[in-house]
Design a protein around this motif. Structure first.
Motif, PDB file in Angstrom:
ATOM      1  N   ILE A 296       0.841  -1.199   0.000  1.00  0.00           N
ATOM      2  CA  ILE A 296       0.000   0.000   0.000  1.00  0.00           C
ATOM      3  C   ILE A 296       0.876   1.249   0.000  1.00  0.00           C
ATOM      4  CG2 ILE A 296      -1.616   1.306   1.463  1.00  0.00           C
ATOM      5  CD1 ILE A 296      -2.694  -1.695   2.040  1.00  0.00           C
TER       6      ILE A 296
ATOM      7  N   ASP B  34      -3.130   5.099  -3.338  1.00  0.00           N
ATOM      8  CA  ASP B  34      -4.109   4.153  -2.768  1.00  0.00           C
ATOM      9  C   ASP B  34      -4.966   4.828  -1.702  1.00  0.00           C
ATOM     10  OD1 ASP B  34      -2.895   2.215  -4.323  1.00  0.00           O
ATOM     11  OD2 ASP B  34      -1.624   1.483  -2.685  1.00  0.00           O
TER      12      ASP B  34
ATOM     13  N   ALA C 275      -0.429   6.488   1.333  1.00  0.00           N
ATOM     14  CA  ALA C 275      -1.822   6.322   0.913  1.00  0.00           C
ATOM     15  C   ALA C 275      -2.707   7.380   1.582  1.00  0.00           C
ATOM     16  CB  ALA C 275      -2.314   4.924   1.281  1.00  0.00           C
TER      17      ALA C 275
ATOM     18  N   ARG D  12      -9.677   3.419  -6.185  1.00  0.00           N
ATOM     19  CA  ARG D  12      -8.350   3.463  -5.546  1.00  0.00           C
ATOM     20  C   ARG D  12      -8.308   2.715  -4.217  1.00  0.00           C
ATOM     21  NH1 ARG D  12      -9.637   8.258  -7.667  1.00  0.00           N
ATOM     22  NH2 ARG D  12     -10.506   8.974  -5.713  1.00  0.00           N
ATOM     23  N   THR D  13      -9.462   2.274  -3.725  1.00  0.00           N
ATOM     24  CA  THR D  13      -9.482   1.594  -2.422  1.00  0.00           C
ATOM     25  C   THR D  13      -8.680   0.292  -2.490  1.00  0.00           C
ATOM     26  OG1 THR D  13     -11.713   2.460  -2.137  1.00  0.00           O
ATOM     27  CG2 THR D  13     -10.980   0.806  -0.555  1.00  0.00           C
ATOM     28  N   LYS D  14      -7.766   0.117  -1.545  1.00  0.00           N
ATOM     29  CA  LYS D  14      -6.920  -1.075  -1.539  1.00  0.00           C
ATOM     30  C   LYS D  14      -7.123  -1.937  -0.294  1.00  0.00           C
ATOM     31  CE  LYS D  14      -5.180  -0.817  -5.404  1.00  0.00           C
ATOM     32  NZ  LYS D  14      -4.466   0.378  -5.836  1.00  0.00           N
ATOM     33  N   ALA D  15      -7.558  -1.333   0.781  1.00  0.00           N
ATOM     34  CA  ALA D  15      -7.614  -2.097   2.035  1.00  0.00           C
ATOM     35  C   ALA D  15      -8.590  -1.483   3.019  1.00  0.00           C
ATOM     36  CB  ALA D  15      -6.214  -2.157   2.659  1.00  0.00           C
TER      37      ALA D  15
ATOM     38  N   LEU E 141     -10.102  -6.392  -1.672  1.00  0.00           N
ATOM     39  CA  LEU E 141      -9.392  -5.483  -0.759  1.00  0.00           C
ATOM     40  C   LEU E 141      -8.683  -6.298   0.313  1.00  0.00           C
ATOM     41  CD1 LEU E 141     -12.312  -2.947  -0.079  1.00  0.00           C
ATOM     42  CD2 LEU E 141     -10.603  -2.849  -1.912  1.00  0.00           C
ATOM     43  N   HIS E 142      -7.530  -5.800   0.743  1.00  0.00           N
ATOM     44  CA  HIS E 142      -6.864  -6.434   1.879  1.00  0.00           C
ATOM     45  C   HIS E 142      -7.651  -6.096   3.143  1.00  0.00           C
ATOM     46  CE1 HIS E 142      -3.385  -7.317  -0.538  1.00  0.00           C
ATOM     47  NE2 HIS E 142      -3.179  -6.054  -0.813  1.00  0.00           N
TER      48      HIS E 142
END
Ligand SMILES: *Cc1c(COP(=O)(O)O)cnc(C)c1O
Length: 376
Positions: free
Chosen positions: A80, A84, A105, A131-134, A159-160
């Motif tokens: 990340i 992000d 991020a 853009r959401t990663k986690a 997503l994580h």
């Protein structure tokens, strides 16, 4: 109710009574570190990692310097970074959000649940972007978030899922421990936490073999073997002294958790008819471990002052919701964007809670709360 004292000291947390209860074991453990004169790493740190892995039923435990580091290292090793977005709860300690920013991020705050005060799973969808990663799920106060919804949301959007377990050691959701839902989870062993060291300490847990290697490497200057730095990392290690303290305390944690739950039950029983306060609700099918016992109350400042004058220490976790802090002014939020967190910040009060709290102290605290509202 039996006769109550005019004054009784009720600290918010009492680490000394706990130390006295395990003094022989603890002193021997600390002495063994001095006998070996190994203060960083060594067999005692490995032993604690093994002990915690066994107690938690997880494959990998990577010790580190503190809970904040553990969150940062996990986020960083999941790749990340700039560009992000990571979602987290709007009521938490700032570690949950500042570590997101530290990776480069952008932190995206999600309001908290009106009944359970932790990340509101129903609000995730509207904050989702390309853009959401986690998601960093914070199990605040010892109460686990709604993990069925959060896990499936993360799965369906790739997503994580990271869990901040700094306040939820051994809490459970449908029989599974907090920290075993996501790809990796972070723990703090700050002295006042449910499992607390005698200084700073933390750890990361994961069942992912490849990620475990990365986490360990990054926390040790990017090297798994001395002088073989494969990447640049950070220096985040658990002191050997903290490791032995934690191994000793881990042997007693089940009893201490049960005591916290019993204390919460007694508070609930004694306070349930006070109409000016709302007692903590437990999410169905979960085990709340009461890192904090948090009530919502009318006239909080005066109640806290009234209790303080009578020897009872209280605290507020936290007096300003994260998005309302000066540190997050740049996000241009208004308090109305987070109505629940903003309302809670003025009403929540954490009552004394630690395993060694006595029945008398709880009764006295409850009685003072009742008297405060009767007087008005
Ligand atoms: C205590 C805490 C942390 C940070 O832990 P440290 O060991 O103090 O760095 C992170 N998140 C939450 C929710 C906490 O309560």
């Amino acid at each position: 109710m039996k006769d109550l004292k005019e004054y009784l000291a009720v600290p918010f947390v009492d680490l000394n009574t706990q130390y006295e209860s395990v003094k022989d074991e603890m002193d021997a453990a600390i002495k063994s570190v001095f006998t070996e004169m190994t203060f960083i790493g060594g067999r005692f740190v490995q032993q604690f990692e093994q002990d915690f892995a066994n107690a938690y039923g997880v494959k990998h435990v990577i010790s580190c310097g503190n809970g904040t580091d553990s969150l940062y290292i996990i986020l960083k090793m999941l790749g990340i970074g700039p560009g992000d977005e990571v979602m987290t709860a709007s009521n938490s300690w700032i570690s949950s959000s500042e570590t997101i920013t530290q990776t480069g991020a952008r932190v995206v705050f999600v309001d908290v649940h009106p009944e359970y005060y932790s990340l509101d799973e129903t609000q995730l969808k509207q904050k989702l972007t390309s853009r959401t990663k986690a998601v960093v799920a914070v199990h605040l106060q010892g109460q686990v978030c709604e993990m069925d919804s959060i896990s499936s949301f993360c799965q369906s959007h790739s997503l994580h899922l990271i869990e901040d377990c700094a306040q939820s050691h051994f809490s459970e959701y449908k029989g599974t421990k907090a920290g075993l839902f996501g790809v990796a989870s972070s723990f703090s062993f700050y002295p006042g936490k449910n499992l607390g060291a005698y200084g700073d300490a933390g750890c990361m847990i994961t069942n992912d073999d490849a990620l475990a290697v990365k986490l360990r490497m990054y926390a040790r200057h990017g090297a798994l073997k001395k002088h073989e730095h494969q990447i640049e990392g950070v220096n985040s290690r658990m002191d050997t002294l903290q490791a032995v303290v934690l191994s000793v305390k881990l042997r007693h944690i089940d009893k201490w958790t049960s005591q916290r739950i019993a204390h919460a039950d007694l508070y609930n029983e004694l306070l349930h008819e006070v109409s000016e306060i709302i007692l903590p609700r437990v999410r169905p099918h979960t085990q709340h471990t009461y890192h904090l016992y948090v009530i919502r109350c009318k006239d909080r400042t005066r109640l806290a002052e009234y209790l303080r004058e009578r020897g009872i220490e209280t605290s507020v976790h936290y007096p300003t919701a994260l998005p309302n802090l000066k540190a997050y002014q740049y996000l241009n939020h208004s308090p109305d964007d987070f109505p629940v967190a903003t309302c809670l910040q003025d009403e929540i009060l954490s009552l004394p809670m630690f395993p060694e709290l006595t029945e008398e102290q709880i009764q006295y605290t409850a009685c003072c709360i009742k008297r405060f509202y009767q007087k008005k």
